[in-house]
Design an enzyme around this catalytic site. Sequence first.
Site, mmCIF file in Angstrom:
data_model
loop_
_atom_site.group_PDB
_atom_site.id
_atom_site.type_symbol
_atom_site.label_atom_id
_atom_site.label_comp_id
_atom_site.label_asym_id
_atom_site.label_seq_id
_atom_site.Cartn_x
_atom_site.Cartn_y
_atom_site.Cartn_z
ATOM 1 N N SER A 1 12.464 5.861 7.533
ATOM 2 C CA SER A 1 12.090 5.347 9.177
ATOM 3 C C SER A 1 12.608 4.188 9.198
ATOM 4 O O SER A 1 12.284 3.041 8.404
ATOM 5 C CB SER A 1 10.505 5.324 9.054
ATOM 6 O OG SER A 1 10.418 4.894 10.486
ATOM 7 N N HIS B 1 9.928 3.387 20.445
ATOM 8 C CA HIS B 1 8.895 2.730 20.924
ATOM 9 C C HIS B 1 9.102 2.363 22.360
ATOM 10 O O HIS B 1 8.192 1.770 22.907
ATOM 11 C CB HIS B 1 8.563 1.728 20.179
ATOM 12 C CG HIS B 1 8.186 1.897 18.548
ATOM 13 N ND1 HIS B 1 7.564 3.272 18.431
ATOM 14 C CD2 HIS B 1 8.459 1.342 17.535
ATOM 15 C CE1 HIS B 1 7.333 3.187 17.067
ATOM 16 N NE2 HIS B 1 7.847 2.007 16.458
ATOM 17 N N GLU C 1 0.923 -1.103 -0.039
ATOM 18 C CA GLU C 1 -0.088 -0.112 0.126
ATOM 19 C C GLU C 1 0.671 1.200 -0.081
ATOM 20 O O GLU C 1 1.902 1.166 0.434
ATOM 21 C CB GLU C 1 -0.821 0.036 1.380
ATOM 22 C CG GLU C 1 -2.015 -1.073 1.005
ATOM 23 C CD GLU C 1 -2.794 -1.262 2.358
ATOM 24 O OE1 GLU C 1 -4.059 -1.702 2.037
ATOM 25 O OE2 GLU C 1 -2.725 -0.848 3.389
ATOM 26 N N SER D 1 12.414 4.170 15.033
ATOM 27 C CA SER D 1 11.155 3.776 15.542
ATOM 28 C C SER D 1 11.808 3.210 17.044
ATOM 29 O O SER D 1 12.134 2.173 17.007
ATOM 30 C CB SER D 1 10.715 2.609 14.959
ATOM 31 O OG SER D 1 10.079 3.173 13.586
ATOM 32 N N GLY E 1 7.110 -2.573 5.432
ATOM 33 C CA GLY E 1 8.361 -3.241 5.301
ATOM 34 C C GLY E 1 9.457 -2.215 6.148
ATOM 35 O O GLY E 1 9.005 -1.212 6.547
ATOM 36 N N GLU E 2 10.665 -3.025 6.321
ATOM 37 C CA GLU E 2 11.640 -2.026 6.712
ATOM 38 C C GLU E 2 12.715 -1.621 5.869
ATOM 39 O O GLU E 2 13.359 -2.781 4.994
ATOM 40 C CB GLU E 2 12.468 -3.197 7.549
ATOM 41 C CG GLU E 2 13.831 -2.829 8.081
ATOM 42 C CD GLU E 2 14.031 -1.319 8.788
ATOM 43 O OE1 GLU E 2 13.138 -1.100 9.871
ATOM 44 O OE2 GLU E 2 14.735 -0.360 8.256
ATOM 45 N N CYS F 1 -0.972 4.932 10.135
ATOM 46 C CA CYS F 1 0.369 4.179 10.256
ATOM 47 C C CYS F 1 0.171 2.582 10.889
ATOM 48 O O CYS F 1 -0.846 2.428 12.005
ATOM 49 C CB CYS F 1 1.084 4.636 11.459
ATOM 50 S SG CYS F 1 1.737 6.145 11.524
ATOM 51 N N ASN G 1 -2.470 2.442 16.250
ATOM 52 C CA ASN G 1 -3.784 2.180 15.505
ATOM 53 C C ASN G 1 -3.860 0.850 15.637
ATOM 54 O O ASN G 1 -3.246 -0.141 15.160
ATOM 55 C CB ASN G 1 -3.391 2.661 14.147
ATOM 56 C CG ASN G 1 -3.148 4.279 13.764
ATOM 57 O OD1 ASN G 1 -3.974 4.971 14.280
ATOM 58 N ND2 ASN G 1 -2.170 4.676 13.482
ATOM 59 N N CYS H 1 3.531 8.243 1.503
ATOM 60 C CA CYS H 1 4.151 7.242 2.480
ATOM 61 C C CYS H 1 4.298 6.039 1.702
ATOM 62 O O CYS H 1 3.379 5.444 0.867
ATOM 63 C CB CYS H 1 3.203 6.921 3.503
ATOM 64 S SG CYS H 1 3.674 5.641 4.931
#
Length: 371
Positions: free
Chosen positions: A206, A230, A95, A228, A174-175, A348, A305, A108
Amino acid sequence: MTNLLNFNQQQLTDYFVSIGEKPFRAKQVFRWMHYNGTLELDAMTDIAKVLREKLRQETTFTLPEVRLEQVSDDGTRKWLIGADNQKDGTNSSVETVFIPEADRGTLCVSSQVGCALECTFCSTGRQGFNRNLTVSEIIGQLWIANQSLRQEEGYNMLPNSDRIISNVVMMGMGEPLANYDNVVTAMQIMMDDHAYGLSRRRVTLSTSGLVPQMDRLKEDCPVALAVSLHAPNDKLRDEIVPINQKYPIKELMAACQRYLVKAPRDFVTFEYVMLDGVNDTAEHARQLLDIVRDVPCKFNLIPFNPFPNSGYDTSKPQQIRIFRDILMQAGYVVTVRKTRGEDIDAACGQLAGKVLDKTKRSAKFIPIEGL
Ligand code: SAH
Ligand code: SF4
């Protein structure tokens, strides 16, 4: 057949030279493809007929297929992009999301079909990994979004005169640093003045923290960096961002410091997903201040989310405010990310596409009866 959308300008030039053509022809074709958005050989009027014929025989301009385009009530748009796997015969998709704001338009972009890194709160990570996207599939997302928005908005301008897409964030599925070469080539095309002409401050990558690739990126293609984070300690980060077991917080912070020497901005953005009761207490905020002490940074708090069976809840607004205020009182710039495009599942961590896990890794989570 060679897909010319897989090349940055230098690689296209090398290819043209290899088929006995002049380098400046490569620049012309590159501009047609990316600056003008033209993939029809016959429309490339300054290319001699003989060369067009040769290119027709040997090359293609193959974009990924758009399977669905959705528009949210708030103007956010999402494209479902085909990313089948020819090798194992699976049908997959990724996406791409466009987020219009008053002063910018951000795209994005996805980099992989699924993700192998298994962050526990991420729906992409839950699906497992199928394959890396190719350069044409990554830059194709920008090409497709650009064309679609131009048609929609009635814009008929060249990309450099009035950009609808002013910023790109490599924050889709994905990374990106796990698909290093293709992502770097695609970002070089994004920043090429003969293509999309985005400055390196307007392209943000990111990462969940692949330390060796962060070091390579600062040399090869130093774009703006988001990390990221977290979690404010290794124990919790090991659990929710498992790559931390390999590259723990201390090493990650050192890599951020090294990155900043070459970065286009003088700070790193730390992303921090707000998970109710997991990482969102005042004590977590104080620990966070401690671990980032030596890294000039901003914070981006992302309310979690939800997605089906995630097992997590979004932090309460009051808790997010308390957390934010602790960081702000320590002098940091903190943004709380507004959720956009929720009605079309474009926020996200909700990007799911359709991934068939090639690794069959998820099998290990199937409970065994009787044990
Ligand atoms: N793999 C990269 C980039 C893609 S994810 C990375 O992890 O950085 C983009 C951002 O969305 C990351 O910060 C990611 O941790 C966050 N994210 C993932 N799942 C989320 C969810 N369910 N809610 C909110 N943010 C999420
Ligand atoms: Fe992969 Fe990023 Fe999701 Fe983690 S948050 S699983 S690294 S896409």
